[in-house]
Design an enzyme around this catalytic site. Structure first.
Site, PDB file in Angstrom:
ATOM      1  N   ASP A   8       5.438  25.598  16.402  1.00 31.76           N
ATOM      2  CA  ASP A   8       4.054  25.159  16.224  1.00 31.76           C
ATOM      3  C   ASP A   8       3.616  24.145  17.276  1.00 31.76           C
ATOM      4  OD1 ASP A   8       5.365  26.058  13.849  1.00 31.76           O
ATOM      5  OD2 ASP A   8       3.679  25.358  12.654  1.00 31.76           O
ATOM      6  N   GLU A  39      -1.024  27.573  15.805  1.00 35.57           N
ATOM      7  CA  GLU A  39      -2.000  27.306  14.742  1.00 35.57           C
ATOM      8  C   GLU A  39      -2.438  25.853  14.634  1.00 35.57           C
ATOM      9  OE1 GLU A  39      -1.370  27.375  10.702  1.00 35.57           O
ATOM     10  OE2 GLU A  39       0.139  25.820  10.778  1.00 35.57           O
ATOM     11  N   ASN A  67      -1.243  29.004   8.027  1.00 29.83           N
ATOM     12  CA  ASN A  67      -2.236  28.606   7.042  1.00 29.83           C
ATOM     13  C   ASN A  67      -3.415  27.844   7.628  1.00 29.83           C
ATOM     14  OD1 ASN A  67      -0.064  26.562   7.327  1.00 29.83           O
ATOM     15  ND2 ASN A  67      -1.313  25.361   5.911  1.00 29.83           N
ATOM     16  N   HIS A  68      -3.280  27.301   8.849  1.00 25.20           N
ATOM     17  CA  HIS A  68      -4.395  26.574   9.467  1.00 25.20           C
ATOM     18  C   HIS A  68      -5.213  27.437  10.433  1.00 25.20           C
ATOM     19  CE1 HIS A  68      -3.626  22.596   7.864  1.00 25.20           C
ATOM     20  NE2 HIS A  68      -2.348  22.711   8.158  1.00 25.20           N
ATOM     21  N   HIS A 153       5.761  31.926   8.350  1.00 20.73           N
ATOM     22  CA  HIS A 153       5.156  30.600   8.276  1.00 20.73           C
ATOM     23  C   HIS A 153       5.183  30.172   6.810  1.00 20.73           C
ATOM     24  CE1 HIS A 153       2.790  27.604  10.488  1.00 20.73           C
ATOM     25  NE2 HIS A 153       2.073  27.455   9.388  1.00 20.73           N
ATOM     26  N   HIS A 180       7.526  22.007  11.022  1.00 19.51           N
ATOM     27  CA  HIS A 180       7.508  21.183  12.229  1.00 19.51           C
ATOM     28  C   HIS A 180       8.833  20.479  12.523  1.00 19.51           C
ATOM     29  CE1 HIS A 180       2.818  20.730  12.455  1.00 19.51           C
ATOM     30  NE2 HIS A 180       3.208  21.964  12.189  1.00 19.51           N
TER      31      HIS A 180
END
Length: 280
Positions: A8, A39, A67-68, A153, A180
């Protein structure tokens, strides 16, 4: 075949580090195919069209999300123009964009990339197991794809491990994203699928998951939001995974983490370095 995956991207620090380093990394590792999860690349939330194009120009073949993905409103529109930008395949029917695609690698191989999102401790969307299963049935390993990469994810490591075992022997690799934090469980499963729970982030680790520390600390201490989360702007660590795929079977021969720059301990895949000996 050599697949390079970068975790990410978080904010300016992460995306600038990747855009600057990726051309050299692709050459240094002689990577045939590169996937980047973007993302969180636009101010820590979502991705813009210009950032997506910059990542392609730097050497990414595909950009995955999570999700973002819709945090930047423009993505709902421009994602329809770009088949190399993926959103999770198990979003509800009618969601813009696509969750999987078949792409040509530098060595001429056909690579299926599938982007899925977990449900444990996350939004209650469609079942990722059945969504991935359907995609593998449509375009299986050596039945349409020379290699298959799944970006899962998800929050829970149990869900990530379970999906990896579910696809073991049917995919080249399943790489976890979202938390992360790079994990140390890289391995090749019994059926030949490479796995890691989380590739980590490309961003400033003097932070709380890539975000400036002040606001997260205040919320933990008081439960009161005092401002917006903003990405930390210190030196980024580039985190990712190297996967060596057997050209005959499409299954993994080796997997190793990558950590370059910033605060974390540094590591590169020994089997890809220019002076690597056979078998290392």
């Amino acid at each position: 075949m050599r697949i390079l995956f970068l975790g990410d991207l978080v904010g300016r620090s992460g995306r600038n580090a990747v855009i600057e380093a990726l051309p050299q990394l692709r050459t240094r590792y002689a990577a045939d195919f590169v996937v980047v999860n973007g993302e969180n690349s636009a101010g820590g939330f979502g991705i813009s069209e210009q950032i997506f194009l910059d990542l392609l120009d730097a050497g990414a073949d595909v950009v995955t999300t999570g999700n973002h993905v819709w945090d930047q409103g423009e993505t709902l529109v421009f994602i329809e123009r770009h088949d190399r930008l993926l959103r999770p395949i198990n979003f509800p029917q009618g969601t813009p964009g696509r969750g999987a695609g078949l792409y040509k690698a530098a060595n001429g191989a056909d690579v299926l990339v599938v982007n899925a999102q977990g449900r444990v401790f996350m939004a209650d969307i469609d079942d990722p197991f059945r969504a991935v299963d359907r995609e593998l049935d449509l375009c299986g390993l050596k039945r349409g794809a020379d290699a298959i990469l799944i970006d899962f994810h998800a929050e829970a490591t149990s869900e990530k491990e379970a999906l990896a075992h579910f696809v073991d022997g049917r995919a080249s690799c399943l790489i976890g994203t979202h938390t992360h934090v790079p994990t140390a469980d890289e391995q090749i499963l019994n059926g030949g699928t490479a796995y890691i729970s989380d590739a980590g982030m490309c961003g400033d680790f003097d932070s709380v998951l890539g975000m400036d520390k002040e606001e997260p600390l205040q919320r933990f201490l008081t439960k009161i939001p005092t401002g917006r989360f903003v990405p930390a702007l210190g030196e980024a660590t580039i985190c990712g995974v190297a996967v060596e795929v057997d050209d005959d079977t499409g299954l993994a021969r080796a997997i190793a983490p990558i950590r370059l720059g910033g605060r974390l301990s540094q590591t590169e895949p020994a089997f890809w370095l220019p002076d690597a000996q056979p078998g290392t």
